[in-house]
Design a protein around this motif. Structure first.
Motif, PDB file in Angstrom:
ATOM      1  N   VAL A  91       0.851  -1.186   0.000  1.00 26.19           N
ATOM      2  CA  VAL A  91       0.000   0.000   0.000  1.00 26.19           C
ATOM      3  C   VAL A  91       0.888   1.237   0.000  1.00 26.19           C
ATOM      4  O   VAL A  91       1.874   1.310   0.748  1.00 26.19           O
ATOM      5  N   GLY A  92       0.534   2.202  -0.819  1.00 22.04           N
ATOM      6  CA  GLY A  92       1.230   3.489  -0.843  1.00 22.04           C
ATOM      7  C   GLY A  92       0.262   4.609  -0.507  1.00 22.04           C
ATOM      8  O   GLY A  92      -0.931   4.542  -0.842  1.00 22.04           O
ATOM      9  N   LEU A  93       0.743   5.654   0.157  1.00 22.63           N
ATOM     10  CA  LEU A  93      -0.099   6.775   0.569  1.00 22.63           C
ATOM     11  C   LEU A  93       0.092   7.954  -0.371  1.00 22.63           C
ATOM     12  O   LEU A  93       1.220   8.262  -0.782  1.00 22.63           O
ATOM     13  N   PHE A  94      -1.001   8.617  -0.727  1.00 20.48           N
ATOM     14  CA  PHE A  94      -0.916   9.874  -1.454  1.00 20.48           C
ATOM     15  C   PHE A  94      -0.585  10.986  -0.455  1.00 20.48           C
ATOM     16  O   PHE A  94      -1.243  11.127   0.581  1.00 20.48           O
ATOM     17  N   THR A  95       0.426  11.767  -0.753  1.00 18.55           N
ATOM     18  CA  THR A  95       0.818  12.885   0.099  1.00 18.55           C
ATOM     19  C   THR A  95       0.431  14.186  -0.597  1.00 18.55           C
ATOM     20  O   THR A  95       0.825  14.423  -1.750  1.00 18.55           O
ATOM     21  N   SER A  96      -0.352  15.009   0.074  1.00 19.47           N
ATOM     22  CA  SER A  96      -0.775  16.291  -0.495  1.00 19.47           C
ATOM     23  C   SER A  96       0.197  17.388  -0.097  1.00 19.47           C
ATOM     24  O   SER A  96       0.859  17.313   0.946  1.00 19.47           O
ATOM     25  N   CYS A  97       0.282  18.417  -0.921  1.00 16.38           N
ATOM     26  CA  CYS A  97       1.181  19.517  -0.609  1.00 16.38           C
ATOM     27  C   CYS A  97       0.553  20.418   0.458  1.00 16.38           C
ATOM     28  O   CYS A  97      -0.659  20.650   0.466  1.00 16.38           O
ATOM     29  N   LYS A  98       1.388  20.905   1.358  1.00 17.76           N
ATOM     30  CA  LYS A  98       0.948  21.801   2.429  1.00 17.76           C
ATOM     31  C   LYS A  98       1.409  23.226   2.156  1.00 17.76           C
ATOM     32  O   LYS A  98       1.620  24.023   3.077  1.00 17.76           O
ATOM     33  N   PHE A  99       1.577  23.540   0.885  1.00 13.74           N
ATOM     34  CA  PHE A  99       2.021  24.865   0.469  1.00 13.74           C
ATOM     35  C   PHE A  99       1.257  25.254  -0.792  1.00 13.74           C
ATOM     36  O   PHE A  99       0.572  24.433  -1.408  1.00 13.74           O
ATOM     37  N   PRO A 176       8.866  25.750 -21.380  1.00 12.82           N
ATOM     38  CA  PRO A 176       9.353  26.016 -20.017  1.00 12.82           C
ATOM     39  C   PRO A 176       8.206  26.319 -19.064  1.00 12.82           C
ATOM     40  O   PRO A 176       7.301  27.092 -19.387  1.00 12.82           O
ATOM     41  N   MET A 177       8.237  25.706 -17.888  1.00 11.33           N
ATOM     42  CA  MET A 177       7.219  25.934 -16.865  1.00 11.33           C
ATOM     43  C   MET A 177       7.890  26.537 -15.632  1.00 11.33           C
ATOM     44  O   MET A 177       8.842  25.965 -15.101  1.00 11.33           O
ATOM     45  N   THR A 178       7.408  27.677 -15.211  1.00  7.30           N
ATOM     46  CA  THR A 178       7.934  28.302 -14.001  1.00  7.30           C
ATOM     47  C   THR A 178       6.998  27.995 -12.834  1.00  7.30           C
ATOM     48  O   THR A 178       5.773  28.032 -12.982  1.00  7.30           O
ATOM     49  N   LEU A 179       7.587  27.695 -11.693  1.00  2.00           N
ATOM     50  CA  LEU A 179       6.812  27.364 -10.499  1.00  2.00           C
ATOM     51  C   LEU A 179       7.133  28.376  -9.402  1.00  2.00           C
ATOM     52  O   LEU A 179       8.296  28.704  -9.174  1.00  2.00           O
ATOM     53  N   ARG A 180       6.075  28.841  -8.759  1.00  5.61           N
ATOM     54  CA  ARG A 180       6.243  29.731  -7.599  1.00  5.61           C
ATOM     55  C   ARG A 180       5.609  29.032  -6.409  1.00  5.61           C
ATOM     56  O   ARG A 180       4.379  28.869  -6.340  1.00  5.61           O
ATOM     57  N   LEU A 181       6.441  28.585  -5.476  1.00  4.24           N
ATOM     58  CA  LEU A 181       5.984  27.867  -4.301  1.00  4.24           C
ATOM     59  C   LEU A 181       6.060  28.791  -3.101  1.00  4.24           C
ATOM     60  O   LEU A 181       7.086  29.448  -2.878  1.00  4.24           O
ATOM     61  N   SER A 182       4.982  28.830  -2.328  1.00  3.39           N
ATOM     62  CA  SER A 182       4.975  29.736  -1.177  1.00  3.39           C
ATOM     63  C   SER A 182       4.291  29.078  -0.001  1.00  3.39           C
ATOM     64  O   SER A 182       3.459  28.167  -0.164  1.00  3.39           O
ATOM     65  N   SER A 183       4.645  29.537   1.181  1.00  3.53           N
ATOM     66  CA  SER A 183       3.967  29.061   2.384  1.00  3.53           C
ATOM     67  C   SER A 183       2.547  29.603   2.404  1.00  3.53           C
ATOM     68  O   SER A 183       2.167  30.447   1.575  1.00  3.53           O
ATOM     69  N   MET A 216       9.646  20.010   0.459  1.00  2.00           N
ATOM     70  CA  MET A 216       8.875  21.253   0.388  1.00  2.00           C
ATOM     71  C   MET A 216       7.858  21.361   1.521  1.00  2.00           C
ATOM     72  O   MET A 216       7.602  22.456   2.031  1.00  2.00           O
ATOM     73  N   ASN A 217       7.269  20.248   1.943  1.00  2.00           N
ATOM     74  CA  ASN A 217       6.337  20.286   3.070  1.00  2.00           C
ATOM     75  C   ASN A 217       7.056  20.678   4.360  1.00  2.00           C
ATOM     76  O   ASN A 217       6.503  21.386   5.206  1.00  2.00           O
ATOM     77  N   ARG A 218       8.303  20.225   4.508  1.00  2.00           N
ATOM     78  CA  ARG A 218       9.071  20.616   5.685  1.00  2.00           C
ATOM     79  C   ARG A 218       9.462  22.094   5.626  1.00  2.00           C
ATOM     80  O   ARG A 218       9.450  22.802   6.630  1.00  2.00           O
ATOM     81  N   THR A 219       9.783  22.556   4.416  1.00  2.00           N
ATOM     82  CA  THR A 219      10.274  23.939   4.266  1.00  2.00           C
ATOM     83  C   THR A 219       9.139  24.960   4.272  1.00  2.00           C
ATOM     84  O   THR A 219       9.227  26.005   4.924  1.00  2.00           O
ATOM     85  N   VAL A 224       0.961  20.945   9.917  1.00  2.97           N
ATOM     86  CA  VAL A 224      -0.241  20.206  10.309  1.00  2.97           C
ATOM     87  C   VAL A 224      -0.228  18.828   9.628  1.00  2.97           C
ATOM     88  O   VAL A 224      -0.033  18.731   8.409  1.00  2.97           O
ATOM     89  N   THR A 225      -0.413  17.763  10.404  1.00  2.00           N
ATOM     90  CA  THR A 225      -0.429  16.408   9.862  1.00  2.00           C
ATOM     91  C   THR A 225      -1.826  16.069   9.348  1.00  2.00           C
ATOM     92  O   THR A 225      -2.817  16.238  10.077  1.00  2.00           O
ATOM     93  N   ARG A 226      -1.913  15.612   8.129  1.00  4.95           N
ATOM     94  CA  ARG A 226      -3.197  15.262   7.533  1.00  4.95           C
ATOM     95  C   ARG A 226      -3.229  13.786   7.184  1.00  4.95           C
ATOM     96  O   ARG A 226      -2.219  13.212   6.776  1.00  4.95           O
ATOM     97  N   GLN A 227      -4.390  13.184   7.331  1.00  2.00           N
ATOM     98  CA  GLN A 227      -4.554  11.791   6.925  1.00  2.00           C
ATOM     99  C   GLN A 227      -4.587  11.705   5.403  1.00  2.00           C
ATOM    100  O   GLN A 227      -5.124  12.589   4.738  1.00  2.00           O
ATOM    101  N   PRO A 228      -3.996  10.656   4.820  1.00  4.73           N
ATOM    102  CA  PRO A 228      -4.024  10.530   3.357  1.00  4.73           C
ATOM    103  C   PRO A 228      -5.447  10.365   2.843  1.00  4.73           C
ATOM    104  O   PRO A 228      -6.212   9.548   3.358  1.00  4.73           O
ATOM    105  N   SER A 229      -5.802  11.151   1.858  1.00  8.23           N
ATOM    106  CA  SER A 229      -7.162  11.091   1.305  1.00  8.23           C
ATOM    107  C   SER A 229      -7.315   9.993   0.261  1.00  8.23           C
ATOM    108  O   SER A 229      -8.440   9.578  -0.050  1.00  8.23           O
ATOM    109  N   ARG A 230      -6.187   9.525  -0.293  1.00  4.85           N
ATOM    110  CA  ARG A 230      -6.235   8.446  -1.289  1.00  4.85           C
ATOM    111  C   ARG A 230      -5.101   7.469  -1.033  1.00  4.85           C
ATOM    112  O   ARG A 230      -4.053   7.834  -0.492  1.00  4.85           O
TER     113      ARG A 230
END
Length: 393
Positions: A91-99, A176-183, A216-219, A224-230
């Protein structure tokens, strides 16, 4: 002269009976196997990145759950219960982004920006070469797998209404794809580049490597810990009725087309039954030939004993009977090959019309050759034992 002498009392009817029964048995076994290999691709065609043995499940979102504030995630107890099922391999867990994720695409003098989301699954579930899916800590480039449906919606929905150019899969991967990641509140911002590694038919999400997501979730994440939805599950057989019953009892649902998995499972069961019947006929034909040769040698026992006493080699004495077994087995195999070619020519066009991708014949013919070799080997052992028994008459 010796060959004619040793083949006295040979029953042509028994030999013909073996050839026919072995031909029928081999044709059923090999024909069923080849049909499964040719037709199976209609239902079991694997995604480029996720194997067909993987199921993606989630909890149903209902009005009562939404209004009641119930979570749609899987608890540790539920995940442990799934792992304990006999049809579950891992079984593998889906991890959602927290940012927050913002993406931009630039084509010529036009720039498109949008808000996105990322998910990740353990890399062992992603069937992509390591060098294409690897993310190194601190790297500025992120490989991405997108759902093919998203590109379809853009091309035939958004692009048509906004007057924007349509994008092919190859072109999308080269832009080219630019990504802007923010808290969450924008205190921290990271600018990165995205590289589209491919499009998936079965993953209805935007997938990034697990290592990138964890970093990225750590940074940037809220902590907040969330249960895997899938969950993604490696199962022994996607169409197994036990899996359907288990999911229905928990009111969970499978992402994607479930009818394909059921059809694939049903095809395996039917092919197994047909191949079992063919195998039984082949086994009975083997007994027919062994019995026929044994009866012939029993009737010629005095002749065999006399030849051995006169100094004839045991291998030479048994050779006519071995050649009889070899000839009958090879003839049956060749007839079955002709029958399979005729049968395949009959069903190949409809299968291709349904989107199937036929496989080659080499594997099936090799299996038939192995079965024929086993039949010949058992007859050789029987003949040699009979010859030795005649020597000690």
């Amino acid at each position: 002269m010796i060959r004619k002498l040793l083949r006295r009392n040979t029953s042509p009817a028994r030999v013909v009976g073996f050839v026919l029964s072995n031909f029928i048995g081999l044709t059923i076994v090999l024909g069923a196997l080849q049909f499964y290999r040719d037709a199976g691709s209609i239902w079991t065609s694997e995604d480029s990145f996720v194997k067909s043995d993987y199921l993606i499940i989630n909890k149903r979102v209902t009005t009562s759950n939404t209004l009641g504030g119930a979570t749609s995630g899987f608890t540790d107890e539920e995940i442990a219960d799934i792992k304990g099922q006999p049809w579950c391999r891992k079984v593998g867990l889906f991890t959602s982004c927290k940012f927050r994720v913002y993406a931009g695409l630039q084509s010529g003098d036009r720039t498109m920006t949008t808000s996105l989301f990322f998910e990740s699954i353990p890399d062992e579930f992603v069937d992509v070469p390591r060098q294409q899916w690897e993310y190194r800590s601190g790297s500025n480039e992120v490989p991405i797998i997108m759902a093919k449906d998203y590109l379809t919606l853009y091309n035939f929905g958004f692009a048509s209404s906004a007057g924007l150019p349509q994008l092919s899969e190859g072109l999308m991967g080269s832009i080219p794809m630019t990504l802007r990641l923010s808290s969450e509140h924008g205190e921290q911002v990271l600018n990165m580049h995205g590289r589209v590694a491919g499009f998936s038919n079965r993953l209805n999400t935007i997938l990034v490597p697990q290592q990138f997501m964890d970093e990225m979730n750590r940074t940037l994440g809220s902590g907040v810990t969330r249960q895997p939805s899938r969950l993604i599950i490696d199962v022994s057989s996607p169409g197994d009725v036990a899996i359907t019953q288990y999911l229905e009892s928990h009111d969970w649902e499978v992402a994607g087309d479930k009818s394909a998995s059921s059809a694939s499972f049903l095809l395996r069961v039917i092919v197994g039954i047909v191949a079992g019947v063919g195998g039984l006929i082949t086994l009975l034909s083997l007994f027919i030939l062994i019995l026929s040769i044994s009866l012939i040698m029993e009737k010629n026992r005095d002749i065999l004993h006399s030849l051995l006493m006169l100094g004839y080699d045991a291998g030479g004495v048994g050779r006519p009977y071995i050649m009889l077994a070899v000839t009958a087995s090879v003839v049956a195999y060749l007839l079955s090959v002709v029958a399979i070619l005729a049968m395949r020519a009959y069903y190949l066009t409809p299968i291709e019309g349904l989107g199937g991708v036929p496989t080659g014949l080499a594997g099936t013919l090799l299996i038939g050759l192995v079965l024929t070799g086993v039949i010949i080997l058992l007859n050789v052992v029987t003949v040699r034992r009979r010859v030795r028994a005649s020597f000690y008459k």
